[in-house]
Design a protein around this motif. Structure first.
Motif, PDB file in Angstrom:
ATOM      1  N   ARG A 185     -92.456  20.347 -27.168  1.00 14.98           N
ATOM      2  CA  ARG A 185     -91.715  19.922 -25.983  1.00 14.98           C
ATOM      3  C   ARG A 185     -92.657  19.140 -25.073  1.00 14.98           C
ATOM      4  NH1 ARG A 185     -90.309  24.916 -23.183  1.00 14.98           N
ATOM      5  NH2 ARG A 185     -89.002  23.604 -21.855  1.00 14.98           N
ATOM      6  N   ILE A 186     -93.206  18.061 -25.586  1.00 12.37           N
ATOM      7  CA  ILE A 186     -94.235  17.312 -24.857  1.00 12.37           C
ATOM      8  C   ILE A 186     -93.686  16.640 -23.595  1.00 12.37           C
ATOM      9  CG2 ILE A 186     -96.016  15.545 -25.019  1.00 12.37           C
ATOM     10  CD1 ILE A 186     -96.405  18.180 -26.695  1.00 12.37           C
ATOM     11  N   PRO A 187     -92.500  16.006 -23.612  1.00 15.10           N
ATOM     12  CA  PRO A 187     -91.980  15.436 -22.351  1.00 15.10           C
ATOM     13  C   PRO A 187     -91.825  16.483 -21.253  1.00 15.10           C
ATOM     14  CG  PRO A 187     -90.776  14.547 -24.220  1.00 15.10           C
ATOM     15  CD  PRO A 187     -91.633  15.663 -24.757  1.00 15.10           C
ATOM     16  N   GLU A 188     -91.371  17.688 -21.628  1.00 13.31           N
ATOM     17  CA  GLU A 188     -91.247  18.751 -20.632  1.00 13.31           C
ATOM     18  C   GLU A 188     -92.616  19.185 -20.120  1.00 13.31           C
ATOM     19  OE1 GLU A 188     -89.756  18.628 -23.525  1.00 13.31           O
ATOM     20  OE2 GLU A 188     -87.667  19.309 -23.409  1.00 13.31           O
ATOM     21  N   MET A 189     -93.613  19.182 -21.009  1.00 10.50           N
ATOM     22  CA  MET A 189     -94.966  19.528 -20.579  1.00 10.50           C
ATOM     23  C   MET A 189     -95.491  18.524 -19.563  1.00 10.50           C
ATOM     24  SD  MET A 189     -98.483  20.130 -22.805  1.00 10.50           S
ATOM     25  CE  MET A 189     -98.792  18.380 -23.103  1.00 10.50           C
ATOM     26  N   LEU A 190     -95.210  17.248 -19.758  1.00 14.37           N
ATOM     27  CA  LEU A 190     -95.665  16.234 -18.812  1.00 14.37           C
ATOM     28  C   LEU A 190     -95.038  16.450 -17.443  1.00 14.37           C
ATOM     29  CD1 LEU A 190     -95.603  13.023 -21.049  1.00 14.37           C
ATOM     30  CD2 LEU A 190     -97.463  14.663 -20.685  1.00 14.37           C
ATOM     31  N   GLY A 191     -93.774  16.840 -17.423  1.00 11.78           N
ATOM     32  CA  GLY A 191     -93.129  17.144 -16.152  1.00 11.78           C
ATOM     33  C   GLY A 191     -93.778  18.325 -15.456  1.00 11.78           C
ATOM     34  N   GLU A 192     -94.112  19.352 -16.217  1.00 16.90           N
ATOM     35  CA  GLU A 192     -94.796  20.520 -15.661  1.00 16.90           C
ATOM     36  C   GLU A 192     -96.161  20.123 -15.098  1.00 16.90           C
ATOM     37  OE1 GLU A 192     -96.700  24.035 -14.699  1.00 16.90           O
ATOM     38  OE2 GLU A 192     -94.543  23.649 -14.890  1.00 16.90           O
ATOM     39  N   LEU A 193     -96.889  19.306 -15.823  1.00 25.50           N
ATOM     40  CA  LEU A 193     -98.216  18.887 -15.372  1.00 25.50           C
ATOM     41  C   LEU A 193     -98.136  18.082 -14.070  1.00 25.50           C
ATOM     42  CD1 LEU A 193     -99.711  17.901 -18.824  1.00 25.50           C
ATOM     43  CD2 LEU A 193    -100.614  19.680 -17.312  1.00 25.50           C
ATOM     44  N   ARG A 194     -97.091  17.261 -13.931  1.00 28.24           N
ATOM     45  CA  ARG A 194     -96.948  16.481 -12.694  1.00 28.24           C
ATOM     46  C   ARG A 194     -96.627  17.379 -11.516  1.00 28.24           C
ATOM     47  NH1 ARG A 194     -93.669  12.540 -16.496  1.00 28.24           N
ATOM     48  NH2 ARG A 194     -95.421  11.242 -17.195  1.00 28.24           N
ATOM     49  N   ARG A 195     -95.858  18.424 -11.731  1.00 31.29           N
ATOM     50  CA  ARG A 195     -95.576  19.365 -10.648  1.00 31.29           C
ATOM     51  C   ARG A 195     -96.849  20.122 -10.264  1.00 31.29           C
ATOM     52  NH1 ARG A 195     -90.852  19.630 -13.782  1.00 31.29           N
ATOM     53  NH2 ARG A 195     -91.636  21.365 -15.031  1.00 31.29           N
TER      54      ARG A 195
END
Length: 212
Positions: A185-195
């Motif tokens: 779930r890499i796109p979701e991980m990127l969202g988490e990292l931005r938060r």
């Protein structure tokens, strides 16, 4: 384009931020660093000076690090021959970007917050530069956090700060691996990292505590 600028553009793209300046323009040599901060001589050092509401930054990275990365381009391959130097470069650029972003937001930032974000940035940068797969993540976590070594001239407070940054980044990276990498779930991980990036230190530590 040099390694430092490529790392900067990669991190700014990942976190959707724009410092508007190039890190290369703030890099100083050993003589300038020694004049500004003669007490310690680490291989990577962000120097910050605040006066009259203005902040001045300078980044020192050992010339041998930059020379090795120029010879052994990490964009082509990461390995034992250049990984350590690449991690130093990522750490320096991470410190630089985060300090600029906090200054522009007029938000104070602690050394622990800088170090914690840099540890996360090293893990994520190497993961995305190689392959966001479970086996790669596990190897990276061991290399970055399981084999952590600290400079012998650190005082007790500095050692505690680096250890706290390392331990919390390790817990966060372990959770990222389980929640996102393993499940692809890499796109979701990127969202988490931005938060995570936009959180202050207290919120970062609370997020890690909940995740762990």
């Amino acid at each position: 384009m040099g390694t430092l600028v490529r790392v900067q553009r990669g991190l700014e793209t990942l976190y959707r931020v724009d410092t508007g300046v190039e890190v290369d323009h703030f890099v100083i040599d050993a003589a300038a660093r020694d004049e500004l901060a003669p007490q310690r001589k680490p291989r990577e050092q962000l120097l910050v000076c605040e006066a009259d509401g203005e902040m001045a930054l300078a980044l020192f990275i050992d010339p041998s690090v930059l020379a090795n990365l120029a010879t052994h381009d990490p964009g082509r391959r990461l390995g034992d021959h250049n990984l350590g130097d690449f991690l130093l470069a990522v750490e320096g650029v991470s410190h630089f970007i985060y300090a600029v972003q906090c200054a522009r937001a007029e938000r104070p930032v602690t050394q622990l917050e800088l170090e914690l974000q840099a540890e996360v940035d090293k893990y994520v940068t190497c993961l995305l530069a190689t392959a966001p797969e479970t086996g790669v993540s596990e190897a990276l976590r061991y290399r970055l956090f399981g084999e952590a070594e600290y400079e012998p001239d650190l005082d007790a407070d500095e050692r505690d700060r680096y250890r706290a940054a390392n331990d919390n980044a390790h817990r966060y990276a372990t959770w990222l691996e389980e929640a996102f990498v393993r499940a692809r779930r890499i796109p979701e991980m990127l969202g988490e990292l931005r938060r995570f990036y936009r959180d202050g230190l207290a919120a970062k530590l609370a997020r890690i505590a909940r995740a762990a």
